[in-house]
Scaffold this motif. Structure first.
Motif, PDB file in Angstrom:
ATOM      1  N   LYS A   1       0.840  -1.191   0.000  1.00 27.18           N
ATOM      2  CA  LYS A   1       0.000   0.000   0.000  1.00 27.18           C
ATOM      3  C   LYS A   1       0.879   1.246   0.000  1.00 27.18           C
ATOM      4  O   LYS A   1       1.972   1.253   0.570  1.00 27.18           O
ATOM      5  N   ASP A   2       0.373   2.286  -0.665  1.00 29.03           N
ATOM      6  CA  ASP A   2       1.123   3.538  -0.713  1.00 29.03           C
ATOM      7  C   ASP A   2       0.832   4.370   0.530  1.00 29.03           C
ATOM      8  O   ASP A   2       0.183   3.904   1.481  1.00 29.03           O
ATOM      9  N   ALA A   3       1.328   5.615   0.531  1.00 25.65           N
ATOM     10  CA  ALA A   3       1.144   6.477   1.700  1.00 25.65           C
ATOM     11  C   ALA A   3      -0.325   6.782   1.957  1.00 25.65           C
ATOM     12  O   ALA A   3      -0.727   7.030   3.106  1.00 25.65           O
ATOM     13  N   ALA A   4      -1.144   6.765   0.889  1.00 22.61           N
ATOM     14  CA  ALA A   4      -2.573   7.050   1.051  1.00 22.61           C
ATOM     15  C   ALA A   4      -3.372   5.825   1.477  1.00 22.61           C
ATOM     16  O   ALA A   4      -4.580   5.915   1.672  1.00 22.61           O
ATOM     17  N   GLY A   5      -2.708   4.678   1.614  1.00 25.25           N
ATOM     18  CA  GLY A   5      -3.403   3.462   2.025  1.00 25.25           C
ATOM     19  C   GLY A   5      -4.019   2.684   0.890  1.00 25.25           C
ATOM     20  O   GLY A   5      -4.760   1.731   1.133  1.00 25.25           O
ATOM     21  N   LYS A   6      -3.729   3.062  -0.365  1.00 23.59           N
ATOM     22  CA  LYS A   6      -4.272   2.346  -1.513  1.00 23.59           C
ATOM     23  C   LYS A   6      -3.297   1.263  -1.962  1.00 23.59           C
ATOM     24  O   LYS A   6      -2.086   1.431  -1.863  1.00 23.59           O
ATOM     25  N   GLU A   7      -3.861   0.175  -2.460  1.00 20.59           N
ATOM     26  CA  GLU A   7      -3.023  -0.929  -2.917  1.00 20.59           C
ATOM     27  C   GLU A   7      -2.295  -0.558  -4.205  1.00 20.59           C
ATOM     28  O   GLU A   7      -2.855   0.087  -5.090  1.00 20.59           O
ATOM     29  N   THR A   8      -1.040  -0.969  -4.281  1.00 19.52           N
ATOM     30  CA  THR A   8      -0.241  -0.767  -5.484  1.00 19.52           C
ATOM     31  C   THR A   8      -0.198  -2.073  -6.272  1.00 19.52           C
ATOM     32  O   THR A   8      -0.868  -3.049  -5.932  1.00 19.52           O
ATOM     33  N   SER A   9       0.590  -2.082  -7.339  1.00 22.86           N
ATOM     34  CA  SER A   9       0.727  -3.287  -8.158  1.00 22.86           C
ATOM     35  C   SER A   9       1.921  -4.141  -7.735  1.00 22.86           C
ATOM     36  O   SER A   9       2.243  -5.116  -8.411  1.00 22.86           O
ATOM     37  N   VAL A  10       2.571  -3.788  -6.612  1.00 23.18           N
ATOM     38  CA  VAL A  10       3.752  -4.512  -6.136  1.00 23.18           C
ATOM     39  C   VAL A  10       3.319  -5.528  -5.086  1.00 23.18           C
ATOM     40  O   VAL A  10       2.604  -5.186  -4.136  1.00 23.18           O
ATOM     41  N   LEU A  11       3.736  -6.764  -5.247  1.00 17.34           N
ATOM     42  CA  LEU A  11       3.395  -7.803  -4.282  1.00 17.34           C
ATOM     43  C   LEU A  11       4.139  -7.567  -2.970  1.00 17.34           C
ATOM     44  O   LEU A  11       5.330  -7.258  -2.967  1.00 17.34           O
ATOM     45  N   GLN A  12       3.427  -7.734  -1.868  1.00 13.01           N
ATOM     46  CA  GLN A  12       4.055  -7.640  -0.551  1.00 13.01           C
ATOM     47  C   GLN A  12       4.423  -9.047  -0.105  1.00 13.01           C
ATOM     48  O   GLN A  12       3.568  -9.844   0.270  1.00 13.01           O
ATOM     49  N   LEU A  13       5.718  -9.335  -0.168  1.00 16.90           N
ATOM     50  CA  LEU A  13       6.199 -10.671   0.162  1.00 16.90           C
ATOM     51  C   LEU A  13       6.605 -10.798   1.621  1.00 16.90           C
ATOM     52  O   LEU A  13       6.624 -11.910   2.156  1.00 16.90           O
ATOM     53  N   TYR A  14       6.940  -9.679   2.262  1.00 16.09           N
ATOM     54  CA  TYR A  14       7.381  -9.716   3.653  1.00 16.09           C
ATOM     55  C   TYR A  14       7.165  -8.333   4.257  1.00 16.09           C
ATOM     56  O   TYR A  14       6.861  -7.361   3.561  1.00 16.09           O
ATOM     57  N   LYS A  15       7.321  -8.264   5.559  1.00 14.32           N
ATOM     58  CA  LYS A  15       7.295  -6.982   6.266  1.00 14.32           C
ATOM     59  C   LYS A  15       8.354  -7.007   7.355  1.00 14.32           C
ATOM     60  O   LYS A  15       8.756  -8.077   7.829  1.00 14.32           O
ATOM     61  N   VAL A  16       8.809  -5.819   7.727  1.00  7.62           N
ATOM     62  CA  VAL A  16       9.886  -5.682   8.706  1.00  7.62           C
ATOM     63  C   VAL A  16       9.293  -5.085   9.975  1.00  7.62           C
ATOM     64  O   VAL A  16       8.608  -4.055   9.928  1.00  7.62           O
ATOM     65  N   ASP A  17       9.544  -5.745  11.110  1.00  5.46           N
ATOM     66  CA  ASP A  17       9.019  -5.226  12.370  1.00  5.46           C
ATOM     67  C   ASP A  17       9.947  -4.152  12.925  1.00  5.46           C
ATOM     68  O   ASP A  17      10.934  -3.755  12.295  1.00  5.46           O
ATOM     69  N   GLY A  18       9.622  -3.665  14.105  1.00  4.96           N
ATOM     70  CA  GLY A  18      10.413  -2.593  14.704  1.00  4.96           C
ATOM     71  C   GLY A  18      11.838  -2.998  15.009  1.00  4.96           C
ATOM     72  O   GLY A  18      12.746  -2.153  15.019  1.00  4.96           O
ATOM     73  N   ALA A  19      12.079  -4.279  15.261  1.00  7.24           N
ATOM     74  CA  ALA A  19      13.432  -4.755  15.569  1.00  7.24           C
ATOM     75  C   ALA A  19      14.241  -5.046  14.317  1.00  7.24           C
ATOM     76  O   ALA A  19      15.395  -5.467  14.413  1.00  7.24           O
ATOM     77  N   GLY A  20      13.641  -4.838  13.137  1.00  8.52           N
ATOM     78  CA  GLY A  20      14.357  -5.092  11.890  1.00  8.52           C
ATOM     79  C   GLY A  20      14.286  -6.526  11.420  1.00  8.52           C
ATOM     80  O   GLY A  20      14.996  -6.900  10.483  1.00  8.52           O
ATOM     81  N   ALA A  21      13.444  -7.342  12.048  1.00 10.54           N
ATOM     82  CA  ALA A  21      13.315  -8.743  11.646  1.00 10.54           C
ATOM     83  C   ALA A  21      12.297  -8.862  10.515  1.00 10.54           C
ATOM     84  O   ALA A  21      11.302  -8.132  10.472  1.00 10.54           O
ATOM     85  N   TYR A  22      12.563  -9.793   9.601  1.00 11.60           N
ATOM     86  CA  TYR A  22      11.676 -10.019   8.469  1.00 11.60           C
ATOM     87  C   TYR A  22      10.581 -11.015   8.854  1.00 11.60           C
ATOM     88  O   TYR A  22      10.817 -11.986   9.574  1.00 11.60           O
ATOM     89  N   GLU A  23       9.392 -10.761   8.348  1.00 14.04           N
ATOM     90  CA  GLU A  23       8.254 -11.660   8.562  1.00 14.04           C
ATOM     91  C   GLU A  23       7.522 -11.835   7.237  1.00 14.04           C
ATOM     92  O   GLU A  23       7.164 -10.854   6.583  1.00 14.04           O
ATOM     93  N   GLN A  24       7.312 -13.090   6.842  1.00 14.50           N
ATOM     94  CA  GLN A  24       6.639 -13.367   5.578  1.00 14.50           C
ATOM     95  C   GLN A  24       5.174 -12.944   5.641  1.00 14.50           C
ATOM     96  O   GLN A  24       4.520 -13.075   6.672  1.00 14.50           O
ATOM     97  N   VAL A  25       4.682 -12.445   4.513  1.00 19.43           N
ATOM     98  CA  VAL A  25       3.284 -12.045   4.385  1.00 19.43           C
ATOM     99  C   VAL A  25       2.621 -13.004   3.404  1.00 19.43           C
ATOM    100  O   VAL A  25       3.018 -13.084   2.238  1.00 19.43           O
ATOM    101  N   LEU A  26       1.629 -13.742   3.883  1.00 17.49           N
ATOM    102  CA  LEU A  26       0.936 -14.736   3.065  1.00 17.49           C
ATOM    103  C   LEU A  26      -0.553 -14.433   3.038  1.00 17.49           C
ATOM    104  O   LEU A  26      -1.140 -14.058   4.060  1.00 17.49           O
ATOM    105  N   GLY A  27      -1.155 -14.584   1.866  1.00 15.54           N
ATOM    106  CA  GLY A  27      -2.597 -14.448   1.749  1.00 15.54           C
ATOM    107  C   GLY A  27      -3.290 -15.761   2.080  1.00 15.54           C
ATOM    108  O   GLY A  27      -2.684 -16.704   2.601  1.00 15.54           O
TER     109      GLY A  27
END
Length: 269
Positions: free
Chosen positions: A121-147
């Protein structure tokens, strides 16, 4: 001496006038190195030749500012490039993991291989065309994002291609075994079909015989009814004749018949 002196004096005058003219020319045609530029004049245009020291200084200051801006932009772009390189490497790893899942399934999620796409999602909260494969938490650790797992025709999550191929191979073997056993059942079915045809033929003959017997029974039943009705008619006519003869004095009747008929006539009356 007088002539030479006059000549020298004249030459001195000529030279003095020449030096004076040269001095005036140099002063009037002097370069504008120290001239002050106009108040509203900006730095010299790119590609032009500055003529004064102030213009040179302004050009040097503008170049220094441009260099500082370019250096800052280069540093920011370098940092952004490094972040993009890191993000690209991480996404390549995630794509490799999902490619492996497509073959053998995700062993951490019951062997599910395919998932519904999740988009960034962009700054406005709308979905983009880029797949979100993971996200980074506050500690810098990677977490997979699965639908949600993709469901097949049987309403169950799809497994990996190799798993499906193994299941398909097992199904083919089972089909071959069932086809072989089906051949035996078809032979038994053919035998049973022949017996059924024979039984149907016997049943048809039995139905024909039954119809003939029922027709004869109906005929005999009708005949019996007709005989009964005829007998009743004859007896009723006999009684009528007897009554008539009794009225005539019983002529032609036997004594026993006469008494019996008189008794019946009295009972009837």
């Amino acid at each position: 001496m007088t002539f030479i002196g006059k000549t020298l004096a004249f030459l001195n005058l000529i030279i003095g006038l020449g030096i004076l003219a040269w001095s005036v020319t140099v002063y009037t045609q002097r370069p504008g190195w120290f001239d002050k530029p106009a108040a509203d004049a900006g730095p010299p245009d790119r590609g032009s030749t500055p003529l004064t020291f102030d213009q040179l200084k302004a050009a040097a200051d503008a170049s220094a500012k441009a260099a500082n801006i370019a250096s800052g932009a280069w540093g920011a772009n370098l940092k952004a490039l490094e972040e993009l390189e890191t993000r690209r490497d991480r996404r390549r790893v995630e794509y490799a993991i999902r490619k492996q899942w497509a073959k053998v399934g995700n062993d951490k999620d019951k062997g599910n291989a395919f998932y519904e796409p999740v988009y960034e999602k962009d700054a406005a909260g709308k979905e983009t065309s880029v797949l979100q494969l993971y996200k980074v938490d506050g500690a810098g650790a990677y977490e997979q994002v699965l639908g949600e797992p993709v469901l097949g025709p049987d309403k169950k999550p799809l497994k990996g291609s190799e798993t499906l191929l193994t299941n398909f191979t097992d199904d083919v073997k089972k089909v071959v075994e069932l086809s072989q056993s089906s051949y035996k059942y078809r032979e038994e079915y053919a035998k049973l079909s022949e017996e059924i045809i024979k039984d149907e033929n016997r049943l048809q003959r039995m139905i024909t015989i039954r119809d003939a017997v029922q027709g004869e029974l109906f005929y005999l039943s009708s005949f019996e009814v007709n005989v009964y009705e005829t007998r009743e008619t004859v007896l009723r006519r006999q009684r009528q004749l007897v009554v008539r003869l009794l009225e005539l004095g019983g002529v032609g009747l036997k004594p026993d018949e006469k008494k019996s008929d008189e008794k019946k006539a009295e009972e009837k009356n």
